[in-house]
Design a protein around this motif. Sequence first.
Motif, short mmCIF file in Angstrom:
data_model
loop_
_atom_site.label_atom_id
_atom_site.label_comp_id
_atom_site.label_asym_id
_atom_site.label_seq_id
_atom_site.Cartn_x
_atom_site.Cartn_y
_atom_site.Cartn_z
N MET A 1 0.95 -1.26 -0.03
CA MET A 1 0.02 0.06 0.06
C MET A 1 1.10 1.15 0.09
SD MET A 1 -3.29 0.73 -0.16
CE MET A 1 -4.00 -0.52 0.86
N ALA A 2 0.61 2.18 -0.87
CA ALA A 2 1.40 3.34 -1.02
C ALA A 2 1.00 4.32 -0.01
CB ALA A 2 1.18 4.02 -2.42
N SER A 3 1.84 4.99 0.68
CA SER A 3 1.80 6.07 1.88
C SER A 3 1.40 7.14 1.11
CB SER A 3 2.77 6.08 2.67
OG SER A 3 3.95 6.55 1.99
N GLN A 4 0.66 8.18 1.82
CA GLN A 4 0.31 9.41 1.35
C GLN A 4 1.22 10.43 0.89
OE1 GLN A 4 -3.25 8.64 1.13
NE2 GLN A 4 -3.45 10.93 1.79
N ASN A 5 2.53 10.27 1.61
CA ASN A 5 3.58 11.09 1.22
C ASN A 5 4.77 10.26 0.29
OD1 ASN A 5 4.74 9.52 3.05
ND2 ASN A 5 5.35 11.16 4.39
N GLU A 6 4.31 9.05 -0.33
CA GLU A 6 5.46 8.51 -1.16
C GLU A 6 5.53 9.00 -2.60
OE1 GLU A 6 6.00 3.76 -2.20
OE2 GLU A 6 4.32 4.45 -1.38
N LEU A 7 6.47 9.18 -2.86
CA LEU A 7 6.90 10.04 -4.28
C LEU A 7 7.12 8.86 -5.37
CD1 LEU A 7 6.84 12.62 -5.88
CD2 LEU A 7 9.48 12.80 -5.50
N PHE A 8 6.58 8.80 -6.39
CA PHE A 8 6.85 7.81 -7.48
C PHE A 8 7.36 8.58 -8.58
CE2 PHE A 8 3.32 5.84 -5.42
CZ PHE A 8 3.55 4.44 -5.40
N ASP A 9 8.28 7.77 -9.15
CA ASP A 9 9.02 8.39 -10.44
C ASP A 9 8.02 8.79 -11.65
OD1 ASP A 9 11.61 8.45 -9.67
OD2 ASP A 9 11.81 6.34 -9.98
N ALA A 10 7.02 7.74 -11.53
CA ALA A 10 5.96 7.82 -12.83
C ALA A 10 4.43 7.19 -12.19
CB ALA A 10 6.42 7.41 -14.09
N LEU A 11 3.54 7.60 -12.60
CA LEU A 11 2.21 7.30 -12.26
C LEU A 11 1.80 7.09 -13.56
CD1 LEU A 11 0.07 8.26 -9.42
CD2 LEU A 11 -1.01 7.73 -11.75
N VAL A 12 1.07 5.71 -13.89
CA VAL A 12 0.23 5.78 -15.24
C VAL A 12 -1.06 5.42 -14.81
CG1 VAL A 12 0.15 4.03 -17.07
CG2 VAL A 12 2.51 4.49 -15.83
N ILE A 13 -2.14 6.04 -15.48
CA ILE A 13 -3.63 6.06 -15.17
C ILE A 13 -4.05 5.07 -16.25
CG2 ILE A 13 -5.64 7.09 -15.23
CD1 ILE A 13 -4.38 9.47 -13.96
N GLY A 14 -4.61 3.93 -16.25
CA GLY A 14 -5.19 2.95 -17.29
C GLY A 14 -4.38 1.59 -17.15
N ALA A 15 -4.93 0.68 -17.01
CA ALA A 15 -4.07 -0.73 -16.90
C ALA A 15 -4.48 -1.53 -18.24
CB ALA A 15 -4.15 -1.36 -15.80
N GLY A 16 -4.84 -0.77 -19.05
CA GLY A 16 -4.91 -1.58 -20.42
C GLY A 16 -3.80 -1.98 -20.88
N ILE A 17 -3.59 -2.31 -22.43
CA ILE A 17 -2.31 -3.00 -22.83
C ILE A 17 -1.33 -1.93 -22.97
CG2 ILE A 17 -2.98 -2.70 -25.28
CD1 ILE A 17 -0.91 -5.41 -23.52
N GLN A 18 -1.82 -0.56 -23.22
CA GLN A 18 -0.82 0.59 -23.42
C GLN A 18 -0.17 0.82 -22.05
OE1 GLN A 18 -0.24 0.94 -26.55
NE2 GLN A 18 -2.15 0.36 -27.49
N GLY A 19 -1.12 1.20 -21.07
CA GLY A 19 -0.75 1.50 -19.77
C GLY A 19 0.16 0.29 -19.12
N CYS A 20 -0.08 -0.89 -19.20
CA CYS A 20 0.72 -2.08 -18.74
C CYS A 20 2.05 -1.98 -19.29
CB CYS A 20 0.10 -3.31 -19.11
SG CYS A 20 -1.37 -3.55 -17.94
N PHE A 21 2.10 -1.89 -20.65
CA PHE A 21 3.70 -1.84 -21.27
C PHE A 21 4.31 -0.53 -20.91
CE2 PHE A 21 2.90 -5.22 -24.51
CZ PHE A 21 4.28 -5.78 -24.13
N THR A 22 3.61 0.50 -20.84
CA THR A 22 4.37 1.69 -20.09
C THR A 22 4.92 1.38 -18.81
OG1 THR A 22 2.91 3.25 -21.71
CG2 THR A 22 4.14 4.26 -19.69
N ALA A 23 4.06 0.97 -17.85
CA ALA A 23 4.42 0.61 -16.71
C ALA A 23 5.77 -0.47 -16.51
CB ALA A 23 3.67 0.30 -15.72
#
Length: 392
Positions: free
Chosen positions: A1-23
Amino acid sequence: MASQNELFDALVIGAGIQGCFTAYHLAKHRKKVLLLEQFFLPHSRGSSHGQSRIIRRAYPEDFYTRMMEECYHIWAQLEHEAGTQLHRQTGLLLLAMKENPEFQTIQTTLSSQGVEHQYLPSEELKQRFPNIRLARGEVGLLDKSGGVLYADKALRVLQDIIRQLGGRVQDGEKVIEIKPGLPVMVQTTSRSYQAKSLIITAGPWTNQLLHPLGIQLPLQTLRINVCYWREKVPGCYGVSQAFPCFLGLDLSLAAHHVYGLPTGEYPGLMKVCYHHGNKADPEERDCPSAFSDSQDVQILCRFVRDHLPDLEPTPAIMERCMYTNTPDKHFILDRHPKYDNIVIGAGFSGHGFKLSPVVGKILYELSMKLTPSYDLTPFRISRFSGLGKAHL
């Protein structure tokens, strides 16, 4: 579970095939990535579900054919990493009149790119595939590298590998607010996240996310009927009979292409579909069929009756899918015009699945401010400026 103040390098919205390959590409490059999906996985609400998609190098646009070279390598690499077959080579047969301009352009593109293919005049086509009934003057072009991708399996494999590489996959969380900035803040129905960069691959929901960010893209969401047709003699359109995927380019009874895949998903059923649909809100995808939907199915019934005589001419199973089309049917792969740490991948127009390995790579490169591996001129938002539809 991500904490409120955790900083990601990247966040991808949408786990279809394009989002999955991006991630996937982000995680492969050891970036801290979060993949967000509004529905619980797996689901069938978007554009990437279902068991199969066509893969091919046969395109009139040489930039897609060039991209497909690397796509085949990445699909093979993914199969190796997962120890699972994700692709079956069947060949892709184009059907058209010899003088069809698109047919001729595809033939030229395949030749110039050194792709193995074979021109089949009418008589040879009849001998090679006797269970296809040809219209007068129809010829064929066989892209020998074409085949079938196992779509559902590919999504599961990618999501598993993303997790194995340390990425997060969070489903059942709908994005309700995006606050641009550095970092960009994303509020979901459950919690908030922050990331150095944001990639939006939300399919039919793209403009809903972009509207508060001051931009609307000329995207049209279409509801597609995915139809399966029963063989009169089991196996006659199957892989065991070396039956290929096919794409009908110019059919007198249809304004758009008709395509098909050999039997495999459902025993004794062949997938034959119309490469077009009817306008629909993605939230209303499963509403009762409109009359215009039935018109599309009638076009398919006539095609099956006239071209595939060993199939029953009425569909045995009908499923639904969504296309998100651009006016020119080419993708949007670009940064937001105002916020350069927000990247958009959209408008895959019903032909993006096969190209997703390279699309994901490009979106990764854009999000990390790297030089893109490909010329993105065909995919920039600015190409729509004259339409008055892409506006800030």
